[in-house]
Design an enzyme around this catalytic site. Structure first.
Site, PDB file in Angstrom:
ATOM      1  N   SER A 673     -10.653 -29.805 -21.060  1.00  0.00           N
ATOM      2  CA  SER A 673      -9.733 -29.149 -20.131  1.00  0.00           C
ATOM      3  C   SER A 673      -9.921 -29.625 -18.691  1.00  0.00           C
ATOM      4  O   SER A 673      -9.144 -29.279 -17.807  1.00  0.00           O
ATOM      5  CB  SER A 673      -9.873 -27.634 -20.210  1.00  0.00           C
ATOM      6  OG  SER A 673     -11.043 -27.232 -19.552  1.00  0.00           O
ATOM      7  N   LYS A 716     -10.229 -18.137 -17.122  1.00  0.00           N
ATOM      8  CA  LYS A 716     -10.058 -19.122 -16.051  1.00  0.00           C
ATOM      9  C   LYS A 716      -9.231 -18.534 -14.910  1.00  0.00           C
ATOM     10  O   LYS A 716      -9.534 -18.724 -13.727  1.00  0.00           O
ATOM     11  CB  LYS A 716      -9.375 -20.376 -16.599  1.00  0.00           C
ATOM     12  CG  LYS A 716     -10.294 -21.193 -17.482  1.00  0.00           C
ATOM     13  CD  LYS A 716      -9.561 -22.337 -18.111  1.00  0.00           C
ATOM     14  CE  LYS A 716     -10.509 -23.176 -18.960  1.00  0.00           C
ATOM     15  NZ  LYS A 716      -9.798 -24.216 -19.701  1.00  0.00           N
TER      16      LYS A 716
END
Ligand code: ADP
Length: 768
Positions: A673, A716
């Site tokens: 990611s 996140k």
């Protein structure tokens, strides 16, 4: 026909006399005394016969057997009173033909019973067998005396033999009488033969009974004797067996499975033979203490009503709606099934989000005991299964230790941090745990220390983990995963107000009137003093505030501590974190902010890239996993192949070394990611155009510049929110996850969905 003779008649009670014998007996009845007196006129001879009923005192001639023995009186001894003792010798058997009374004495006219001899060989045969039997009798412990046996053995006349046998054998009066009056020698022999046989049988039987009895007595006596000795030894040594007696009583009174009880008693008996000062004694003592302390049958009753259980969950926790709902279902099913084959729940999430606390609420809701054992860092199977007690300082493993703590056989048992179990050469702790969690096996869980099977089937196991990646797959298969994510600052504030502040206040002995913390102060603590997904740090800080208050109020001058965002720094020291709207100090060239998901929650990740003169090498440093390295290469290749469109001279790549560095602490769990972040930093470094400070991003990159979806978006987003970032680039495919993100976060962050890395560059790099 024998001749007839007269003799005074003497009736004996329960006794039959035979010829060829000499016997003593006492007489006292007047009728007997007068017979004895009269005997003087008959050459001291008497006709002695048995009374038919021995208890009859006054008798007539009707009351006696007509067959008897003529005896000669050898001695008369006067005894005190009117009794006399006679010693008589039997002369011959006789049959009374007539009895008359003369001067108070019965006089009998008798005829001798002469033996009738017949078939000599038959007589001989009987005679011999009788003698054989006699030998058998002699060889065993007989009721017959030695003298009697030798007299019988010496005897050579069959009739004398019968007389003696009849005299010595302990047989009934009727049987004796029968032998006395029987004339035919062969018949008499036959009868004696049978009697001797019976005697032998009886003796054998007696002997058998005797040995059994003796064996019993011997064993008991031996044990008793040894025990007495042992007692004596113990008391000599100064240790009494009291401790053992006490333990024995306890063990016997304990409701435990047969096998466990027997094991305890066995070990106790070993222990009782040892000196109290010996180390082994102590080992066994500790062992027995464990056995007596573990619950074997204590079982708590589950609460009746589910509504109460649900209320407990509600009362204990703020938010967590989906989780509470799932647990309510779980409890409802549990009530119906009684817990059989209930799925094993596994709470997964960052620290401090309430995993432990929910598990303990489940216990409270069910009315069960709660016990928590951490498996973090467990490498050795023995920590799960225990050490053999031969080890120095051996102990049961964590499961049995937990059961002891729980104190009942049906607790809620929390296996904490199962993702931190590791395996090495000291066995397979995860395998052992697997056995514990397997309903097919856990009813006979064997701890190496306690050695007997222990039933774990009634235990409700719950596990927790920070991340799923490191949980062994077989273990994972067995569990139902419930994910808990981090809290937003608003949620944290609510949790603090409703739960943490009152709890800490109480723990520090403060009254509600003695401390107040404003909402803004709480926000300031969350903001400036903690950087976490959960609320553990927050709870610690609140605790610190309460401690300060306790100190401040202790001198009695102040009555209350009011904590506001103004005086917070006075109390907690200066802030540790600054929310300045970005991970970067300002817009920078060659640095971009990524968002990563780690086992302790979401975090920001600054990726630095520098391009310098060289030969086209790529250097990667910092906490980079393999996956991240591959992402970096993909990013470089993409930029290189599209260099023209970004105005970069392609030959530059051959003359430039690229150094990529990831400085921040925690290792991201999802390496790929960081792909678009690296690409952004690299492009910025090559183009010398700065990356915007207020933007963060997450997304995987392909060689062709596509942006692929990532995991952990909520964590996140929360991390970006904590830091104060306003723009977050996300893969377009992750848009569906936005609904899981708390409203307050969604409202303050601008999510930019992208499908191409080009769009990322356009949004993040100034002037592209
Ligand atoms: P974990 O086991 O996930 O590390 P804990 O269960 O130990 O976290 O939680 C830490 C503290 O935070 C506990 O005191 C717990 O009661 C509190 N807490 C966490 N989440 C909540 C919540 N939703 N409502 C109330 N208190 C909470």
């Amino acid at each position: 026909m024998g001749k007839f003779e007269d003799f005074p008649l003497l009736a004996l009670r329960g006794r039959v006399l035979f010829p060829d014998t000499t016997v003593n007996f006492d007489v006292g009845r007047p009728i007997s005394i007068s017979a004895v007196k009269s005997s003087a006129e008959y050459e001291s001879r008497l006709f002695v016969c048995a009374q038919k009923q021995s208890d009859k005192e006054d008798i007539t001639d009707e009351d006696v057997y007509t067959a008897g023995t003529v005896v000669k009186i050898r001695q008369i001894t006067r005894l005190p009173g009117s009794t006399v003792r006679l010693t008589v010798e039997g002369l011959f058997r006789a049959q009374a033909r007539q009895v008359r009374k003369e001067n108070g004495t019965y006089i009998a006219t008798v005829e001798e019973i002469v033996p009738v001899r017949g078939d000599k060989s038959l007589e001989e045969a009987y005679f011999r067998t009788s003698k054989e039997i006699l030998k058998d009798i002699t060889s065993t412990d007989s009721r017959l005396s030695k003298d009697a046996l030798s007299a019988l053995d010496r005897c050579s006349d069959p009739d004398v033999f019968v007389n003696l046998a009849a005299h010595y054998l302990q047989i009934k009066t009727e049987q004796k009488q029968d032998l006395l009056q029987c004339a035919r020698t062969v018949d008499r022999l036959k009868k004696v033969d049978k009697l001797l046989n019976d005697e032998l049988e009886i003796m054998r039987l007696e002997r058998k009974i005797n040995t059994v009895v003796r064996q019993n007595i011997d064993k008991n006596q031996k044990e008793y004797y040894l025990r007495e000795q042992l007692k004596a030894i113990h008391s000599e040594l100064g240790d009494d067996g009291e401790e053992c007696d006490e333990l024995k009583e306890k063990i016997e009174g304990m409701d435990m499975p047969e096998e466990a009880k027997n094991k305890c008693l066995k070990e106790l008996s070993r222990m009782s033979r040892m000196q109290t000062s010996s180390p082994d004694y102590n080992v066994l003592r500790v062992y027995l203490d464990w056995m007596l302390d573990i619950p074997w049958s204590e079982c708590t009753e589950d609460t009746e009503v589910l509504a109460d259980a649900v209320k407990v969950l509600e009362d204990d926790h703020y938010g967590l709606e989906k989780i509470k709902e799932r647990i309510t279902e779980y409890l409802a099913v549990l009530k119906r099934t009684g817990g059989h084959n209930a799925p094993i729940l596994c709470f997964v999430g960052p620290p401090g989000v309430g995993k432990t606390s929910i598990a303990s609420s489940i216990a409270r809701a069910l009315g069960r005991n709660f016990v928590r054992m951490s498996f973090g860092g467990v490498k050795d199977e023995a920590e799960v299964r225990g050490h053999r007690k031969t080890y120095v300082g051996a102990m049961p493993g964590r499961i049995i230790s937990g059961m002891k703590k729980a104190g009942s056989i049906n607790p809620v048992f929390l296996l904490d941090e199962v993702d931190k179990i590791s395996s090495d050469m000291r066995g397979d702790p995860a395998g052992a745990l697997l056995e514990v969690l397997d309903p097919a096996q856990n009813s006979t869980f064997v701890d190496r220390y306690i050695e007997v099977p222990y039933d774990l089937s009634k235990v409700l196991f719950i596990t927790t983990a920070n991340s799923l990646d490191t949980i062994p797959v077989p273990l994972l298969d067995r569990m139902e995963i419930i994910e808990l994510t981090g809290y937003t600052p608003e949620e944290k504030r609510e949790i603090a107000k409703r739960y943490l502040v009152p709890r800490r206040r109480e723990a520090n002995g403060l009254k509600a009137s003695e401390i107040s913390i404003t909402d803004r102060a709480i926000d300031a603590i969350i903001d400036g003093y903690t950087m976490e997904a959960g609320v553990r740090g927050l709870e610690r800080k609140i605790d610190a505030v309460c401690r300060k208050a306790a100190v401040k109020l202790s001198d009695g001058k102040a009555k209350k501590l009011s904590v506001t965002d103004k005086n917070l720094e006075e109390i907690l020291g200066s802030k540790r974190y600054v929310r300045d709207g970005g991970a970067l100090k300002g817009d920078e060239v060659g640095a971009a902010t990524g968002l990563a998901w780690t086992s302790v929650g979401g975090t920001t990740l600054t990726i630095e890239v520098s391009a310098m003169q060289g030969k086209g090498d790529v250097l990667l440093t910092g906490k980079l996993g393999d996956v991240m390295k591959e992402s970096a290469r993909a990013a470089i290749s993409y930029i290189r192949s599209n260099s023209a469109s970004y105005g970069i001279d392609n030959s530059l790549f051959e003359k430039t070394d690229i150094h990529i560095h990831v400085p921040e602490g925690a290792t991201p769990k999802d390496g790929p990611s960081a792909g678009i972040t690296m690409a952004t930093a690299i492009l910025s470094a090559f183009t010398h155009k700065p990356v915007k400070k207020s933007i963060a991003m997450t997304g995987e990159i392909t060689l062709r510049g596509k942006v692929l979806p990532i995991g952990g978006l909520k964590e996140k987003a929360l991390a970006a929110y904590r830091i104060g970032i306003h723009d977050v680039i996300i893969p377009a495919e992750n848009q569906k996850d936005l609904e899981d993100i708390p409203k307050s976060v969604r409202e303050s962050i601008n999510f930019i969905p992208v499908t191409e890395v080009d769009t990322v560059f356009k949004n993040a790099i100034q002037g592209i």
